[in-house]
Design a protein around this motif. Structure first.
Motif, short mmCIF file in Angstrom:
data_model
loop_
_atom_site.label_atom_id
_atom_site.label_comp_id
_atom_site.label_asym_id
_atom_site.label_seq_id
_atom_site.Cartn_x
_atom_site.Cartn_y
_atom_site.Cartn_z
N VAL A 269 0.80 -1.18 -0.18
CA VAL A 269 0.03 0.02 0.12
C VAL A 269 0.98 1.12 0.04
O VAL A 269 1.87 1.37 0.76
CB VAL A 269 -0.82 -0.01 1.24
N SER A 270 0.45 2.25 -0.81
CA SER A 270 1.48 3.31 -0.84
C SER A 270 1.31 4.08 0.32
O SER A 270 0.55 4.23 1.24
CB SER A 270 1.12 4.36 -1.96
N LEU A 271 2.60 5.11 0.57
CA LEU A 271 2.46 5.56 1.89
C LEU A 271 1.32 6.83 2.27
O LEU A 271 1.05 6.50 3.21
CB LEU A 271 3.79 6.52 2.02
N ASP A 272 0.67 7.45 1.27
CA ASP A 272 -0.61 8.05 1.35
C ASP A 272 -1.66 7.05 1.47
O ASP A 272 -2.95 7.69 1.63
CB ASP A 272 -0.65 9.21 0.50
N SER A 273 -1.69 5.81 1.24
CA SER A 273 -2.69 4.88 1.41
C SER A 273 -3.73 5.36 0.52
O SER A 273 -5.10 5.10 0.72
CB SER A 273 -3.29 4.75 2.72
N LYS A 274 -3.26 5.51 -0.76
CA LYS A 274 -4.51 5.62 -1.71
C LYS A 274 -4.15 4.77 -2.74
O LYS A 274 -5.28 4.55 -3.72
CB LYS A 274 -4.12 7.24 -2.47
N THR A 275 -2.98 4.18 -3.08
CA THR A 275 -2.86 3.21 -3.94
C THR A 275 -2.79 1.90 -3.44
O THR A 275 -1.68 1.77 -2.75
CB THR A 275 -1.67 3.63 -5.00
N LEU A 276 -3.21 0.78 -4.07
CA LEU A 276 -2.94 -0.49 -3.68
C LEU A 276 -2.17 -1.00 -4.78
O LEU A 276 -2.51 -0.96 -5.85
CB LEU A 276 -4.11 -1.30 -3.39
N TYR A 277 -1.11 -1.87 -4.28
CA TYR A 277 -0.34 -2.52 -5.52
C TYR A 277 -0.68 -4.04 -5.29
O TYR A 277 -0.48 -4.70 -4.28
CB TYR A 277 1.23 -2.28 -5.35
N ILE A 278 -1.06 -4.58 -6.50
CA ILE A 278 -1.73 -6.06 -6.46
C ILE A 278 -1.06 -6.85 -7.21
O ILE A 278 -0.96 -6.35 -8.45
CB ILE A 278 -3.41 -5.60 -6.87
N HIS A 279 -0.82 -7.83 -6.81
CA HIS A 279 -0.09 -8.93 -7.68
C HIS A 279 -1.25 -9.61 -8.46
O HIS A 279 -1.78 -10.23 -7.57
CB HIS A 279 0.82 -9.96 -6.91
N ALA A 280 -1.20 -9.93 -9.62
CA ALA A 280 -2.06 -10.57 -10.24
C ALA A 280 -1.58 -11.70 -11.05
O ALA A 280 -0.44 -11.84 -11.57
CB ALA A 280 -3.07 -9.71 -11.22
N VAL A 281 -2.42 -13.03 -11.02
CA VAL A 281 -1.68 -14.31 -11.72
C VAL A 281 -1.77 -13.74 -13.21
O VAL A 281 -0.79 -14.18 -13.86
CB VAL A 281 -2.43 -15.48 -11.47
N ASP A 282 -2.87 -13.30 -13.62
CA ASP A 282 -2.92 -12.96 -15.03
C ASP A 282 -3.28 -11.61 -15.42
O ASP A 282 -4.41 -11.22 -15.20
CB ASP A 282 -3.86 -14.09 -15.64
N ILE A 283 -2.14 -10.82 -15.97
CA ILE A 283 -2.33 -9.50 -15.99
C ILE A 283 -3.57 -9.06 -17.30
O ILE A 283 -4.38 -8.34 -16.82
CB ILE A 283 -1.14 -8.94 -16.49
N PRO A 284 -3.51 -9.89 -18.27
CA PRO A 284 -4.76 -9.59 -19.08
C PRO A 284 -6.26 -9.65 -18.55
O PRO A 284 -7.15 -9.04 -19.10
CB PRO A 284 -4.62 -10.76 -20.33
N GLU A 285 -6.30 -10.35 -17.57
CA GLU A 285 -7.81 -10.37 -17.00
C GLU A 285 -7.66 -9.28 -15.63
O GLU A 285 -8.50 -9.19 -14.90
CB GLU A 285 -7.95 -11.61 -16.11
N LYS A 286 -6.75 -8.31 -15.65
CA LYS A 286 -6.78 -7.31 -14.93
C LYS A 286 -7.91 -6.49 -14.72
O LYS A 286 -8.29 -5.80 -13.79
CB LYS A 286 -5.33 -6.61 -14.70
N HIS A 287 -8.47 -6.27 -16.00
CA HIS A 287 -9.78 -5.27 -16.16
C HIS A 287 -10.91 -5.82 -15.28
O HIS A 287 -11.58 -5.03 -14.66
CB HIS A 287 -9.81 -4.98 -17.43
N GLU A 288 -11.05 -7.12 -15.35
CA GLU A 288 -12.03 -7.74 -14.69
C GLU A 288 -11.97 -7.55 -13.22
O GLU A 288 -12.84 -7.18 -12.50
CB GLU A 288 -12.20 -9.16 -14.84
#
Lengths: 158, 119
Positions: free
Chosen positions: A121-140
């Motif tokens: 989580v970013s320091l200002d807690s506005k952005t979450l960094y998420i690891h995805a198994v399949d990036i092409p499905e990230k929009h879903e």
């Protein structure tokens, strides 16, 4: 919300005194009756009626369970498929939630969603960094996080 | 009636062991810490939860013994396991564990660089 619960317990005790019976079942009946009275007079409270918040919490827990089962099915498919056909990566997600506990719950929900896991989580807690198994499905994934989870959490905190 | 409860409890326990087995396979098969963490944090959670649920059902219906501690166990695993998954991958990332070479995107790396330049 705490005032309303306190009032409800108070009404339950009044019912116990009226019935002159101090068992837990009388308390329970008194609590339900007090709930009915408060439901009738709910427009006089400044906050919204607390049962709707309880209902939102129950819906959130059910959502948790559903996502847990779905994500297990997706991991099952991933692990048991003969070829590893995945393209993992970390993507950023802006969140509208501001309070710390909301972000904690959102992060937990995301971790239990199919194919996603919160790394940081970013320091200002506005952005979450998420690891995805399949990036092409990230929009879903972004779609379901934005539309389902954030809404369900806002229902509780609003 | 007792037989039905026994079968249901057994089904829960079998599903739980199967999920735990799958998460073990995942730990062996998947390429890097982060993808392995997916298997470990999800399948293991539901696996342990359904094993505990099966145990609870068995003792409640067959032996008539209502054990709330098992329910508490389910609750706390439900609560803590995503946090554990998050912490493992976070500490892995910050101690510099490389992602799999076929990974396509790393927004966190870019964000970290930006912060570094600002300082």
């Amino acid at each position: 919300m705490s005032f309303q619960i306190l009032l409800n317990v108070f009404l339950a005790y009044i019912w116990m005194f009226l019935k002159n019976d101090y068992s837990s079942s009388t308390f329970f009946i008194g609590y339900l009756l007090g709930l009915l009275i408060m439901l009738a007079y709910r427009h006089f409270f400044k906050e919204r009626f607390y049962l709707s918040r309880v209902w939102a919490v129950i819906k959130l827990i059910l959502l948790f369970l559903k996502e847990l089962v779905l994500s297990n099915i997706s991991v099952l498919k991933l692990v048991l498929s003969p070829k590893l056909n995945i393209r993992p990566g970390i993507f950023a997600l802006e969140t509208e939630l501001t309070k710390d506990w909301e972000i904690t719950i959102l992060a937990n929900l995301i971790t239990l969603t199919p194919g996603t896991l919160v790394v940081d989580v970013s320091l200002d807690s506005k952005t979450l960094y998420i690891h995805a198994v399949d990036i092409p499905e990230k929009h879903e994934a972004i779609d379901s996080i934005k539309n389902t989870f954030e809404k369900a959490i806002m229902e509780v905190s609003r | 009636m007792e037989e039905i409860y026994k079968i249901v409890a057994a089904l829960f326990i079998i599903i739980g062991t199967f999920l735990s087995l799958v998460s073990t396979f995942g730990l062996i098969r998947l390429p890097d810490v982060y993808t392995r963490n997916h298997a470990a944090s999800k399948s293991a959670t539901l696996g342990i939860m359904s094993i505990l649920l099966g145990t609870f059902l068995y003792f409640h219906y067959v032996h008539g013994h209502f054990d709330t501690r098992v329910l508490l166990g389910i609750f706390f695993i439900f609560l803590t396991s995503p946090v554990a998954g998050h912490l493992i991958s976070r500490s892995a990332y910050h101690s510099g564990v490389k992602m799999w070479e076929k990974s396509v995107e790393d927004d966190l790396h870019n964000a970290k660089e930006k912060v570094f330049i600002k300082k």
